[in-house]
Design an enzyme around this catalytic site. Sequence first.
Site, mmCIF file in Angstrom:
data_model
loop_
_atom_site.group_PDB
_atom_site.id
_atom_site.type_symbol
_atom_site.label_atom_id
_atom_site.label_comp_id
_atom_site.label_asym_id
_atom_site.label_seq_id
_atom_site.Cartn_x
_atom_site.Cartn_y
_atom_site.Cartn_z
ATOM 1 C CG HIS A 15 42.239 -1.434 -13.827
ATOM 2 N ND1 HIS A 15 42.748 -2.080 -12.724
ATOM 3 C CD2 HIS A 15 41.966 -0.167 -13.430
ATOM 4 C CE1 HIS A 15 42.763 -1.242 -11.699
ATOM 5 N NE2 HIS A 15 42.303 -0.078 -12.099
ATOM 6 C CG ASP A 73 41.571 6.011 -14.689
ATOM 7 O OD1 ASP A 73 41.317 6.713 -13.700
ATOM 8 O OD2 ASP A 73 42.262 4.986 -14.630
#
Length: 436
Positions: free
Chosen positions: A312, A370
């Site tokens: 991330h 995600d």
Amino acid sequence: MAKTSQTRTVTLTDNETGQTYEFPVISGSDGPDVIDIRRLYAETGMFTFDPGYTSTGSCESAITFIDGEKGILRHRGYSIEDLAGKSDFMEVCYLLLYGDLPTVKEKEWFQNTITNHTMVHEQLLFLYRGFRRDAHPMAVMVGVVGALSAFYHDSTDINDPQHRVIASHRLIAKIPTIAAMAYKYTIGQPFVYPRNSLSYAENFLRMTFAVPAEDYSISPAVSRAMDRLFILHADHEQNASTSTVRLAGSSGANPFACIAAGISSLWGPAHGGANEAVLNMLHEIGTKDRIPEFIERAKDRDDPFRLMGFGHRVYKNYDPRASVLRESTHEVLDELGVKDEPLLELAMELERIAIEDDYFAERKLFPNVDFYSGIILKAIGFPTSMFTVLFAVARTVGWVAQWKEMIEDPSQRIGRPRQLFVGEKERPFVPVADRK
């Protein structure tokens, strides 16, 4: 409020002139201190250069705190783990908007208010008919949300506190209805109107998947997972779309236009489209036996392939939202009896292999939110084109809270980033006949 240190300053020295400049240090309630450079240009004649604004604090905010190194995400001081595990989306919406978790009466009032705003103006149906049937749902969302200011112009005076409250409630309530209608339009099914007896997540699922020909049964596990997905995506500090909403709002634009701008920013594959990219990656891998090949490709710096859904931009540790969602992923798959879906089996195997691989562990490239959200949405039955739309549904409350905070901040000014100009200096104009 931020506090300026009375004793701590940062001194900058110009190596060419020897001139020194002092700038105060400002401390927030948590996180790193910042250098106040508001007088930098006036005192030095220079600006800072920070592409992507990754080292620039653009505002004061009391809404969301992130510590990427420690894997911390808090809303108004409450950890995302507590909110996702012990609360529901309506409570989180209230928290983001008003600063505290609601009492029983406050929650009942807020739920009723949102529920009673879920209908959209009937003339919006004609607006949908103007789109091509194969239009991307996000294109429809941008257009319809932007058009709300034409239908609800009685709540667009940003200087009126009551207008701001009504517009905030309308946006949170109507976005799920607009999103479900966008989906229904693209598949040629009739719109399903909201039902006041259902929760926020239940209502959205019914409006998306129900048909007039038969009753729609709502799975508690799926509804719970949907509500948790909304919580986990409700706000994430000053990301691209939130910064877009704030920048648009700084000009005095109405809230519906600002949220439409945020949706446009979210549409980008580097932001809201990341979970769709995960599914595309899984399609590219194809089968379990090819996972080792793609794992090795991901380790090769010269190979353009990237393992989507791992790591991330902010979190340098495990994404706290991912640990919450991982549990929901397996719960939903079990509830729906998904055992023979090759893509989902592939995802679970990829997760297992990557977590056990030292290369990814050493670099802290863990599955992020995600990765799991794409798997859940696929299992529920959403096409990949709707993934970013669902992100927008959840993030609307964060955008609205950030917009409201900005409008009510007495120090806010219209956004105006500067630039490092690298083009031509002034040059004489040459008549067209004399140009060579």
